[in-house]
Design a protein around this motif. Sequence first.
Motif, PDB file in Angstrom:
ATOM      1  N   GLY B 163      88.644-100.052  14.441  1.00 34.76           N
ATOM      2  CA  GLY B 163      87.644 -99.508  13.511  1.00 34.76           C
ATOM      3  C   GLY B 163      86.436-100.415  13.353  1.00 34.76           C
ATOM      4  N   GLY B 164      86.286-101.350  14.284  1.00 41.04           N
ATOM      5  CA  GLY B 164      85.150-102.269  14.240  1.00 41.04           C
ATOM      6  C   GLY B 164      83.947-101.700  14.978  1.00 41.04           C
ATOM      7  N   ASN B 165      82.937-102.536  15.164  1.00 39.42           N
ATOM      8  CA  ASN B 165      81.710-102.078  15.823  1.00 39.42           C
ATOM      9  C   ASN B 165      81.972-101.504  17.206  1.00 39.42           C
ATOM     10  OD1 ASN B 165      79.996-102.613  13.763  1.00 39.42           O
ATOM     11  ND2 ASN B 165      79.109-104.457  14.648  1.00 39.42           N
ATOM     12  N   SER B 166      82.758-102.217  18.011  1.00 43.83           N
ATOM     13  CA  SER B 166      83.000-101.739  19.379  1.00 43.83           C
ATOM     14  C   SER B 166      83.652-100.368  19.355  1.00 43.83           C
ATOM     15  CB  SER B 166      83.911-102.702  20.151  1.00 43.83           C
ATOM     16  OG  SER B 166      83.332-103.955  20.211  1.00 43.83           O
ATOM     17  N   ALA B 167      84.672-100.215  18.522  1.00 41.65           N
ATOM     18  CA  ALA B 167      85.405 -98.950  18.456  1.00 41.65           C
ATOM     19  C   ALA B 167      84.455 -97.796  18.110  1.00 41.65           C
ATOM     20  CB  ALA B 167      86.525 -99.046  17.420  1.00 41.65           C
ATOM     21  N   ILE B 168      83.606 -98.003  17.118  1.00 39.46           N
ATOM     22  CA  ILE B 168      82.768 -96.897  16.646  1.00 39.46           C
ATOM     23  C   ILE B 168      81.593 -96.641  17.601  1.00 39.46           C
ATOM     24  CG2 ILE B 168      81.474 -95.981  14.665  1.00 39.46           C
ATOM     25  CD1 ILE B 168      84.640 -96.470  14.356  1.00 39.46           C
ATOM     26  N   GLU B 169      80.992 -97.713  18.118  1.00 36.75           N
ATOM     27  CA  GLU B 169      79.912 -97.531  19.108  1.00 36.75           C
ATOM     28  C   GLU B 169      80.418 -96.736  20.303  1.00 36.75           C
ATOM     29  OE1 GLU B 169      78.723-101.463  20.189  1.00 36.75           O
ATOM     30  OE2 GLU B 169      77.445-101.676  18.410  1.00 36.75           O
ATOM     31  N   GLU B 170      81.583 -97.129  20.801  1.00 44.46           N
ATOM     32  CA  GLU B 170      82.106 -96.467  21.996  1.00 44.46           C
ATOM     33  C   GLU B 170      82.554 -95.043  21.676  1.00 44.46           C
ATOM     34  OE1 GLU B 170      81.350 -97.981  24.708  1.00 44.46           O
ATOM     35  OE2 GLU B 170      80.853 -99.841  23.656  1.00 44.46           O
ATOM     36  N   ALA B 171      83.036 -94.822  20.442  1.00 45.70           N
ATOM     37  CA  ALA B 171      83.405 -93.462  20.034  1.00 45.70           C
ATOM     38  C   ALA B 171      82.177 -92.552  20.124  1.00 45.70           C
ATOM     39  CB  ALA B 171      83.965 -93.458  18.620  1.00 45.70           C
ATOM     40  N   ILE B 172      81.052 -93.053  19.623  1.00 43.39           N
ATOM     41  CA  ILE B 172      79.825 -92.245  19.642  1.00 43.39           C
ATOM     42  C   ILE B 172      79.416 -91.939  21.092  1.00 43.39           C
ATOM     43  CG2 ILE B 172      77.358 -92.261  19.038  1.00 43.39           C
ATOM     44  CD1 ILE B 172      78.246 -94.009  16.547  1.00 43.39           C
ATOM     45  N   PHE B 173      79.568 -92.916  21.963  1.00 43.97           N
ATOM     46  CA  PHE B 173      79.276 -92.702  23.386  1.00 43.97           C
ATOM     47  C   PHE B 173      80.229 -91.666  23.992  1.00 43.97           C
ATOM     48  CE2 PHE B 173      80.598 -94.096  27.735  1.00 43.97           C
ATOM     49  CZ  PHE B 173      79.465 -93.692  28.421  1.00 43.97           C
ATOM     50  N   LEU B 174      81.494 -91.795  23.669  1.00 42.32           N
ATOM     51  CA  LEU B 174      82.507 -90.907  24.272  1.00 42.32           C
ATOM     52  C   LEU B 174      82.345 -89.450  23.843  1.00 42.32           C
ATOM     53  CD1 LEU B 174      85.607 -93.270  24.035  1.00 42.32           C
ATOM     54  CD2 LEU B 174      84.627 -92.348  26.140  1.00 42.32           C
ATOM     55  N   LEU B 175      81.702 -89.226  22.702  1.00 42.86           N
ATOM     56  CA  LEU B 175      81.492 -87.851  22.239  1.00 42.86           C
ATOM     57  C   LEU B 175      80.687 -87.009  23.233  1.00 42.86           C
ATOM     58  CD1 LEU B 175      80.943 -88.510  18.447  1.00 42.86           C
ATOM     59  CD2 LEU B 175      82.659 -86.969  19.432  1.00 42.86           C
ATOM     60  N   ARG B 176      79.970 -87.682  24.146  1.00 39.84           N
ATOM     61  CA  ARG B 176      79.254 -86.945  25.198  1.00 39.84           C
ATOM     62  C   ARG B 176      80.209 -86.192  26.123  1.00 39.84           C
ATOM     63  NH1 ARG B 176      75.352 -91.474  27.963  1.00 39.84           N
ATOM     64  NH2 ARG B 176      74.840 -92.520  26.033  1.00 39.84           N
ATOM     65  N   PHE B 177      81.408 -86.737  26.260  1.00 36.76           N
ATOM     66  CA  PHE B 177      82.327 -86.204  27.274  1.00 36.76           C
ATOM     67  C   PHE B 177      83.510 -85.459  26.659  1.00 36.76           C
ATOM     68  CE2 PHE B 177      80.709 -90.360  28.779  1.00 36.76           C
ATOM     69  CZ  PHE B 177      79.926 -89.920  29.831  1.00 36.76           C
ATOM     70  N   VAL B 178      84.080 -85.998  25.598  1.00 33.38           N
ATOM     71  CA  VAL B 178      85.405 -85.551  25.162  1.00 33.38           C
ATOM     72  C   VAL B 178      85.308 -84.355  24.219  1.00 33.38           C
ATOM     73  CG1 VAL B 178      86.309 -87.877  25.427  1.00 33.38           C
ATOM     74  CG2 VAL B 178      85.521 -87.124  23.169  1.00 33.38           C
ATOM     75  N   LYS B 179      86.472 -83.723  23.985  1.00 29.07           N
ATOM     76  CA  LYS B 179      86.499 -82.563  23.095  1.00 29.07           C
ATOM     77  C   LYS B 179      86.591 -83.012  21.637  1.00 29.07           C
ATOM     78  CE  LYS B 179      89.132 -78.767  24.107  1.00 29.07           C
ATOM     79  NZ  LYS B 179      90.479 -78.187  24.213  1.00 29.07           N
ATOM     80  N   SER B 180      87.468 -83.964  21.371  1.00 34.87           N
ATOM     81  CA  SER B 180      87.596 -84.451  19.999  1.00 34.87           C
ATOM     82  C   SER B 180      88.057 -85.905  19.990  1.00 34.87           C
ATOM     83  CB  SER B 180      88.598 -83.601  19.225  1.00 34.87           C
ATOM     84  OG  SER B 180      89.914 -83.945  19.634  1.00 34.87           O
ATOM     85  N   ILE B 181      87.803 -86.574  18.870  1.00 36.92           N
ATOM     86  CA  ILE B 181      88.203 -87.976  18.728  1.00 36.92           C
ATOM     87  C   ILE B 181      88.889 -88.168  17.391  1.00 36.92           C
ATOM     88  CG2 ILE B 181      87.352 -90.352  18.384  1.00 36.92           C
ATOM     89  CD1 ILE B 181      85.148 -89.807  20.333  1.00 36.92           C
ATOM     90  N   ILE B 182      89.996 -88.915  17.419  1.00 33.92           N
ATOM     91  CA  ILE B 182      90.568 -89.393  16.163  1.00 33.92           C
ATOM     92  C   ILE B 182      90.529 -90.915  16.182  1.00 33.92           C
ATOM     93  CG2 ILE B 182      92.959 -89.132  17.030  1.00 33.92           C
ATOM     94  CD1 ILE B 182      93.597 -88.503  13.957  1.00 33.92           C
ATOM     95  N   ILE B 183      89.991 -91.479  15.111  1.00 31.88           N
ATOM     96  CA  ILE B 183      89.928 -92.940  14.997  1.00 31.88           C
ATOM     97  C   ILE B 183      91.179 -93.397  14.264  1.00 31.88           C
ATOM     98  CG2 ILE B 183      88.600 -94.905  14.083  1.00 31.88           C
ATOM     99  CD1 ILE B 183      86.815 -93.400  15.922  1.00 31.88           C
ATOM    100  N   VAL B 184      91.945 -94.244  14.919  1.00 38.55           N
ATOM    101  CA  VAL B 184      93.197 -94.716  14.319  1.00 38.55           C
ATOM    102  C   VAL B 184      92.997 -96.177  13.914  1.00 38.55           C
ATOM    103  CG1 VAL B 184      95.671 -95.012  14.678  1.00 38.55           C
ATOM    104  CG2 VAL B 184      94.456 -93.164  15.852  1.00 38.55           C
ATOM    105  N   GLN B 185      92.901 -96.388  12.607  1.00 40.99           N
ATOM    106  CA  GLN B 185      92.571 -97.719  12.094  1.00 40.99           C
ATOM    107  C   GLN B 185      93.773 -98.288  11.348  1.00 40.99           C
ATOM    108  OE1 GLN B 185      90.955-100.288  12.152  1.00 40.99           O
ATOM    109  NE2 GLN B 185      89.508-100.658  10.498  1.00 40.99           N
TER     110      GLN B 185
END
Lengths: 214, 319
Positions: B163-185
């Motif tokens: 749930g740190g910067n890397s996790a959230i930055e990369e989540a935003i990037f991955l939204l270009r490709f994936v159907k859905s994201i769950i952040i597990v913190q």
Amino acid sequence: MGILSQEDSDYLKKELEKITNNVIIEFFSTDNKDKCEQCDNIRAIMKEIMDLTDKVSLKEFNIDKDKEKAEKYNIKMAPVLIFNNKDNGNIKFYGVPSGYEFSSLIEDIMDIGTGNIEFDEGVEEKIKAIDEDVNIMVFVTPTCPYCPAAVRTAHKFAMINPKIKADMIESYEFPEIADKYKVQGVPRVIINEKDGFEGALEQEKFLEKIIENL
Amino acid sequence: MILNLDKNKKTVSDNYDAVIIGGGPAGLTAAIYLGRARIKTLVIEEMIPGGQAATTVRLENYPGFPEGIGGAELGSLMEKQAKNFGADIIYDNVIDVDFKNEEKIIKLNKREIRSKIVIIASGAKPRKMHVPGAEEFEGKGISYCATCDGPLFRDKNIAIIGGGNSAIEEAIFLLRFVKSIIIVQDLPKLTAEKILEERLIKHKNVKLTFNNKILSINGEKEIKSISVEKTNSKKKMDIPAEGIFIYIGYIPNTDYLKGHIELDKFNYVKTNENLETNIKGVFAAGDVCKKTLRQVATAVGDGAIAAFMATKYLENEGG
């Protein structure tokens, strides 16, 4: 305006001047428009290179029309670039060699064009001694900085042993085949349709994997 | 279309006044300062200029780039700047070092390099997850590099652990490709910058879950789910996922330094405030050091200090 920056283009021109042997590259496109989305990009990349040197040549074929030729070089899909100096076509780039893979393309051209191919100690002899067919597939994405190392090792092996066939495959452009080989991390390397490994291995370790899968 | 051209093919000498291990922001900044001090400098980089920052899609908190800048682009600009001032750069792995004598020896795959001073800037790498399933599925559904592997998860439902910067930055990037994201913190909140959190939760296909201790990653041929235990209620549950990206911190790249230099209990290099290590003539900079904040902005500062102290050392010791 070209795709390359002036700086890159100046650098490349100087590098390409070192080429002594003509480098013959063939491009197979396809009539399937969806599959050929990247074909114009591939043509554009090759034009950039050929504008800087007359030692690199490109001939275009069509996988649907030049079937015999495609079969001869064991071309499974298009678009693909093949290095064909030895009429063997065992070094291939399936999909556009953009992003980090552009460097792989250039380094392949330099290796074949100059004949100076660098190997770690003891590897070259062992690769040359392999007397069985080896098919290597290296799955990549253009945004993967670790991928060119794997592509280059596979291609270098193919340069010194015609029995080794080495393909770079851009996973995003060929999702069916990437799925078939369960590519979920790149670089992923498949040897003789069998075992695979992820990551860029040193030449010696890569060679061990080949031998394990013969 | 981007074409990354690797322009480092030149051969280097075997003797330097300064060798910098690592071509990330810390190492390349040190190279700029040493180059300008007219000190014969070599940077040894394992993979690409920019180090870990180069695998970041976009840096938005590094000053001077109000629109943000691609990590790989920033790395290659820093490299160019270092070369402009005369630094040499090679791409190779440091296998071992010998700091016993005044002349330091750096052992690479096929050669040894000798130098009067060394700046260690070899950075850190993503920490691997150690739960059942994590190792088996690495590269087969588990990834530590969204830039590399993101395009392979097109239309998948994925989980991000962290749930740190890397996790959230990369989540935003991955939204270009994936159907859905769950952040597990694991904590009761995200630790990423607020601006990243705001941007993330605007997306309808993003969910967050907190207070999770990861127990295992499950599936047969493919990943199916993550088993977690709620840290408060101790209740166990399964979170479905077809792919997992893991961002749970970093570990330093210091294996080659063990026994040669003082490390802390987490294997980060110990330095004083002038970034001197316990060995005279050996300095450290950037993520590899024991420090509070590991960012490009802090790495750059370290690089400048280490280079300044190294320059002084060379002057005083008579070089």
